[in-house]
Motif scaffolding. Structure first.
Motif, PDB file in Angstrom:
ATOM      1  N   VAL A 102      -4.386   2.841  -3.408  1.00  0.00           N
ATOM      2  CA  VAL A 102      -5.629   2.799  -3.195  1.00  0.00           C
ATOM      3  C   VAL A 102      -5.993   2.439  -1.503  1.00  0.00           C
ATOM      4  O   VAL A 102      -6.750   2.516  -0.829  1.00  0.00           O
ATOM      5  N   MET A 103      -4.786   1.713  -0.959  1.00  0.00           N
ATOM      6  CA  MET A 103      -4.739   1.361   0.440  1.00  0.00           C
ATOM      7  C   MET A 103      -4.588   2.930   1.186  1.00  0.00           C
ATOM      8  O   MET A 103      -4.833   2.801   2.434  1.00  0.00           O
ATOM      9  N   ALA A 161      -8.939  -6.230  -9.177  1.00  0.00           N
ATOM     10  CA  ALA A 161      -9.202  -7.495  -9.546  1.00  0.00           C
ATOM     11  C   ALA A 161      -8.613  -7.625 -11.179  1.00  0.00           C
ATOM     12  O   ALA A 161      -7.940  -8.566 -11.475  1.00  0.00           O
ATOM     13  N   LEU A 219       0.500  -2.583 -11.150  1.00  0.00           N
ATOM     14  CA  LEU A 219      -0.474  -2.973 -10.064  1.00  0.00           C
ATOM     15  C   LEU A 219      -0.130  -2.764  -8.725  1.00  0.00           C
ATOM     16  O   LEU A 219      -0.873  -2.382  -7.920  1.00  0.00           O
ATOM     17  N   ILE A 265      -2.113  -0.540  -6.040  1.00  0.00           N
ATOM     18  CA  ILE A 265      -2.638  -1.217  -4.697  1.00  0.00           C
ATOM     19  C   ILE A 265      -2.102  -0.293  -3.519  1.00  0.00           C
ATOM     20  O   ILE A 265      -2.946   0.074  -2.640  1.00  0.00           O
ATOM     21  N   ASN A 315     -13.961   8.680   4.604  1.00  0.00           N
ATOM     22  CA  ASN A 315     -13.287   8.354   6.109  1.00  0.00           C
ATOM     23  C   ASN A 315     -13.036   6.769   5.977  1.00  0.00           C
ATOM     24  O   ASN A 315     -13.021   6.010   6.743  1.00  0.00           O
ATOM     25  N   ARG A 316     -12.448   6.319   4.789  1.00  0.00           N
ATOM     26  CA  ARG A 316     -12.138   4.933   4.440  1.00  0.00           C
ATOM     27  C   ARG A 316     -10.902   5.052   3.372  1.00  0.00           C
ATOM     28  O   ARG A 316     -11.232   5.800   2.387  1.00  0.00           O
ATOM     29  N   PRO A 317     -10.366   3.877   3.367  1.00  0.00           N
ATOM     30  CA  PRO A 317      -9.172   3.808   2.155  1.00  0.00           C
ATOM     31  C   PRO A 317     -10.273   3.827   0.670  1.00  0.00           C
ATOM     32  O   PRO A 317     -11.284   2.934   1.062  1.00  0.00           O
ATOM     33  N   GLN A 374     -11.940  -2.052  -5.807  1.00  0.00           N
ATOM     34  CA  GLN A 374     -11.593  -3.499  -5.640  1.00  0.00           C
ATOM     35  C   GLN A 374     -11.648  -4.266  -7.064  1.00  0.00           C
ATOM     36  O   GLN A 374     -10.677  -4.998  -7.505  1.00  0.00           O
ATOM     37  N   HIS A 375     -12.727  -4.263  -7.781  1.00  0.00           N
ATOM     38  CA  HIS A 375     -13.116  -5.059  -8.699  1.00  0.00           C
ATOM     39  C   HIS A 375     -12.198  -4.768 -10.083  1.00  0.00           C
ATOM     40  O   HIS A 375     -11.753  -5.376 -10.927  1.00  0.00           O
ATOM     41  N   GLU A 408      -7.514   8.194   1.324  1.00  0.00           N
ATOM     42  CA  GLU A 408      -8.801   7.776   2.000  1.00  0.00           C
ATOM     43  C   GLU A 408      -9.904   8.845   1.377  1.00  0.00           C
ATOM     44  O   GLU A 408      -9.447  10.174   1.260  1.00  0.00           O
ATOM     45  N   GLY A 422      -9.364   1.722  -1.585  1.00  0.00           N
ATOM     46  CA  GLY A 422      -9.479   0.188  -1.681  1.00  0.00           C
ATOM     47  C   GLY A 422     -10.503  -0.580  -1.106  1.00  0.00           C
ATOM     48  O   GLY A 422     -10.441  -1.634  -1.364  1.00  0.00           O
ATOM     49  N   SER A 423     -11.440   0.158  -0.169  1.00  0.00           N
ATOM     50  CA  SER A 423     -12.277  -0.669   0.515  1.00  0.00           C
ATOM     51  C   SER A 423     -13.730  -0.681  -0.244  1.00  0.00           C
ATOM     52  O   SER A 423     -14.476  -1.395  -0.257  1.00  0.00           O
ATOM     53  N   PHE A 424     -13.619   0.207  -1.396  1.00  0.00           N
ATOM     54  CA  PHE A 424     -14.636   0.446  -2.308  1.00  0.00           C
ATOM     55  C   PHE A 424     -14.610  -0.627  -3.170  1.00  0.00           C
ATOM     56  O   PHE A 424     -13.567  -0.964  -3.912  1.00  0.00           O
ATOM     57  N   GLN A 425     -16.035  -1.564  -3.343  1.00  0.00           N
ATOM     58  CA  GLN A 425     -15.933  -2.435  -4.052  1.00  0.00           C
ATOM     59  C   GLN A 425     -15.689  -2.212  -5.737  1.00  0.00           C
ATOM     60  O   GLN A 425     -15.186  -2.863  -6.263  1.00  0.00           O
TER      61      GLN A 425
END
Ligand SMILES: Cc1cc2nc3c(=O)[nH]c(=O)nc-3n(C[C@H](O)[C@H](O)[C@H](O)COP(=O)(O)OP(=O)(O)OC[C@H]3O[C@@H](n4cnc5c(N)ncnc54)[C@H](O)[C@@H]3O)c2cc1C
Lengths: 377, 398
Positions: free
Chosen positions: A262-263, A283, A255, A259, A269-271, A279-280, A266, A273-276
């Motif tokens: 995914v942090m 989780a 885990l 984490i 243009n974003r990590p 993220q789920h 990119e 880990g910001s995609f839901q």
């Protein structure tokens, strides 16, 4: 109800984490995969000095006198760094077997040498089918002589055979199923012992061991004659709980690796880990990893504190075997192609998982046992 | 580590169990619980008052407020046994949510006025948070509350308000500062429904029962002392309150009772070839999976209570417990109907369990939605628990 660790367990957790992180890097773990023993002499000596080899051995036999529930915390840490090797065979399985089956002479001779790192042991139970039932023992027999015994048979899935000083061999002594099993101590270098490697995916040392006309004396009978199934089933419970703890420790680590990845990775243009959707899945991993730890600890606590503990062990090994596989799979998914490479460390855990989830009963086996204990059949 | 309850806790469990079994009006085997929001409301209140007399209703409250300062584990046992036995009478809104909030944020006057009736089991409260346009994004709520010097003027609509048709009082969130950032313009109020002229309109749910409502505030005037805590701090006051709502041991506990009932059923009943249902390998496997799910939800609920007992605030554990517990109730209701074969669609008494699982299956559809949906819980685990970036707070790189 107290779901926290005791002070001693916290200390053990912290000191073992520090030691293992420093001495068992991934580079080392990978090197040990192709090492015939799976551990260096130096590390083994360290384990002895730290009191780990004899952690579960009472002080009167030269050990540290801890309980299995404490050992389970150390196992989480070993799982966390991905350490396999002869520790499990010797300091958990053999110690548990000798403690429950050995007579006073055997205990006071063998256990101090395990604690000091001078002797390694391996349990030889499985045969061709690899089932964890008394009926598994088909070929291995012990013939009683006027003095001593003669052992014949072929064992499979023997862990750490090549590095062991002794085998603890389960052999049939009578025809009836459960009562007719006895345990014998056979030195590895005995004449008539032949070891053949079985190649395993995660660096686990597995072998076939052939025993041919092995002559031993009565003092090498480990258990009360013919009553060994009781001993073995207890040992297998400890093994199943122990593998759960290893997997729980590895799950927590995976885990963290995920984490971290995914942090930092990119896309768009974003990590990621910001995609839901990502993220789920993280989780879901967190939920399962938390439960792996809880199930494993509960079974360890039951083994150390409650007479009736089988159900908790079966629940633990069933849940953890299944969920830890899922955790590995999700983690790979979130890593994309990089996690599929040999160089990336995640796959080391995934390969080791193939052994851990099968050892001491797989998901299906423990499922059946739960069903029996809940009177569902 | 210790994975069992203390002897003292078990003694309490036994005392409680004896009391409950004595209260159940029929044989326990035949007891399926009651409809507290409908025809059995008065019966529920009667039990609530008995619980109050026993000191159990508010046992979690500190002694200075007439509670017992009971340990979290004792509360867990209380909830476990009440749920297992399908007992009515607990007071989620008053005793569990509003009471503790008032203790922290209420004035002496407010505490004196509102706490004793809750503690005595005399009053039904309801919770007005959600609005037609504000569900998961609760902080976007619009219900307008204006300061008119000698009173507050309230205009707007609340929706999905459970039990409002049975309640005398409502606690609710309203917007008191329309220009401040959305979390910082919300305040927490209480109001007497009838006296204030708040209109409650029924909404019939898919079980065909009247459980929740639409609540309309049309130029409603409420007294100045209806504000709880500081003005514009309502969001944070409500957040403390949500922490009381999410330990969730009631889910695995009621599931356990259903599990036992279903096992009896598949043992007793046979298929047309005369083979007991339990010997069907699929049924057998399903039941063991269910055992693991119940155990998982129970373990995590205990962990929540354990953390609370250590003075820690469970965050991810609370969300995990909500997800596992509510998903579990859906699984078990589905299994209850699946195992009934064609009878699984019937609502009359020829259906197994009098069609109870069918009804339950419709009921539990709501469980993964209320008190924070499963998706929102996973967002919380990922962002608050695992530290992943919140999509809405992201600044994109060029
Ligand atoms: C039986 C029942 C009783 C209730 N009782 C009360 C009560 O007494 N008082 C009260 O105030 N409220 C009550 N509610 C309302 C409840 O709190 C809301 O239904 C809940 O917060 C969800 O809001 P919504 O229904 O508007 O759904 P929406 O928020 O519109 O959600 C619809 C779907 O979109 C998903 N979604 C929304 N936002 C996101 C996101 N950011 N990421 C991923 N997915 C997202 C949701 O998970 C869901 O699947 C009750 C609801 C039910 C079903």
């Amino acid at each position: 109800m107290d779901l926290g660790l005791s002070e001693i367990q916290k200390m053990l957790q912290q000191s073992s984490r520090e030691f293992l992180e420093e001495n068992c890097s991934m580079q080392f773990i990978r090197a040990m995969e192709s090492d015939p023993v799976g551990v260096t002499d130096e590390l083994w000596k360290n384990f002895a000095e730290l009191g780990w080899l004899g952690l579960m051995i009472p002080e009167q036999y030269g050990g540290s006198g801890f309980e299995y529930q404490d050992m389970s915390i150390l196992l989480e840490e070993m799982g966390r760094v991905g350490l396999s090797g002869p520790f499990f065979s010797t300091s958990i399985i053999a110690v548990q077997t000798i403690l429950s089956a050995g007579n006073e002479t055997q205990k006071s001779e063998l256990l101090p040498k395990i604690a000091s790192g001078d002797l390694k042991f391996s349990l030889s139970f499985f045969e061709k089918s690899g089932n964890i039932y008394p009926s598994e023992i088909q070929t291995t027999t012990a013939r009683k002589q006027d003095e001593g015994w003669i052992i014949n048979g072929e064992k499979s899935f023997v862990t750490d055979a090549a590095s062991s000083d002794y085998f603890i061999v389960a052999a049939k002594t009578m025809d009836s199923k459960e009562k007719g099993i006895s345990l014998f101590l056979i030195p590895r270098d005995n004449e008539g012992v032949e070891i053949t490697e079985m190649k395993s995916v995660g660096g686990e040392k597995l072998s076939k061991v052939n025993f041919q006309e092995i002559k031993i004396d009565d003092s090498q009978l480990l258990s009360d004659e013919n009553l060994s199934w009781n001993v073995l089933s207890k040992v297998f419970q400890v093994g199943a709980s122990g593998k759960s703890s290893e997997m729980a420790g590895a799950a927590t680590k995976i885990l963290e690796i995920t984490i971290d990845y995914v942090m930092n990775r990119e896309q768009f243009n974003r990590p990621i880990g910001s995609f839901q959707a990502v993220q789920h899945q993280c989780a879901d991993m967190a939920i399962m990893s938390k439960l792996c730890t809880q199930f494993a600890r509960k079974s360890a606590w039951y083994l150390s504190n409650q007479e009736k503990n089988a159900l908790e062990v079966h629940r633990s090994k069933a849940y953890v075997s299944k969920s830890f596989h899922d955790i590995c799979q999700i983690s790979h998914q979130l890593h994309g192609a990089i996690g599929y490479t040999w160089d990336y460390n995640l796959q080391v855990y995934t390969r080791k998982m193939q052994h851990q989830k099968l050892a001491f009963g797989d998901y299906n086996y423990h499922h059946k046992k739960i069903s029996e204990l809940l009177n569902l059949i | 580590m210790r994975y069992i309850f203390t002897q003292e806790d078990e003694k309490f469990r036994q005392e409680l169990r004896d009391w409950i079994r004595n209260e159940i009006p029929v044989n326990f085997e035949k007891w399926h619980g009651v409809n507290e929001a409908g025809e059995d409301f008065e019966y529920g209140l009667k039990i609530r008052r008995k619980l109050a007399k026993k000191g159990w209703l508010t046992m979690a409250w500190p002694k200075e407020y007439g509670g017992q300062g009971a340990s979290y584990m004792k509360q867990v046992i209380f909830n476990e046994e009440m749920s297992y036995h399908r007992m009515p009478g607990r007071d989620g809104f008053g005793a569990k949510m509003l009471g503790p909030t008032l203790m922290v944020h209420g004035t002496e006057e407010q505490k004196k006025r509102f706490l004793p009736p809750i503690a005595n089991g005399e009053v039904q409260w309801c919770q007005g948070y959600s609005e037609p346009d504000s569900g998961s994004d609760l902080a976007s709520l619009k219900l307008k509350v204006e300061d008119k010097k000698d009173h507050w003027l309230v205009n707007g609509t609340k929706v999905w308000t459970s039990m409002a048709h049975k309640a005398t009082w409502i606690f609710f969130l309203g917007r008191t500062d329309p220009v401040a950032p959305k979390h910082k313009g919300i305040s927490f109020f209480v109001a007497n429904i009838e006296d204030s002229g708040i209109e409650v309109q029924p909404i019939i749910n898919m079980v065909n029962e009247h459980y929740f409502n639409q609540v309309i505030f049309n130029n409603v005037k409420i007294p100045k002392d209806s504000l709880i805590g500081e003005l514009n701090r309502g969001w944070y006051i409500a957040a403390t309150l949500l922490d009381f709502e999410r330990s969730g041991v009631e889910y695995p506990s009621s599931a356990k009772r259903n599990f036992e009932e279903i096992i009896q059923f598949v043992k007793k009943n046979k298929n047309s070839s005369g083979v007991p249902l339990i010997q069907d390998p699929y049924i057998n496997k399903t039941l063991v999976d269910l055992d693991l799910d119940i155990e998982a939800a129970r373990l995590i609920a205990y962990e929540v209570a354990y953390l609370q007992s250590q003075g820690e605030i469970p965050s991810i554990e609370g969300s995990v417990a909500k997800i596992l517990g509510t998903t579990l109730t859906q699984k078990i209701a589905k299994i209850g109907t699946d195992f009934s074969g064609l009878y699984g669609q019937l609502t009359d008494s020829s259906a197994p369990f009098d069609g109870k699982y069918l009804k339950q299956q419709l009921h539990v559809t709501a469980f993964t939605i209320f008190a924070g949906t499963t998706e929102i819980q996973k967002n919380i685990i990922a962002t608050r628990g695992l530290g992943l970036p919140r999509e809405d707070k992201l600044t994109l790189k060029k």
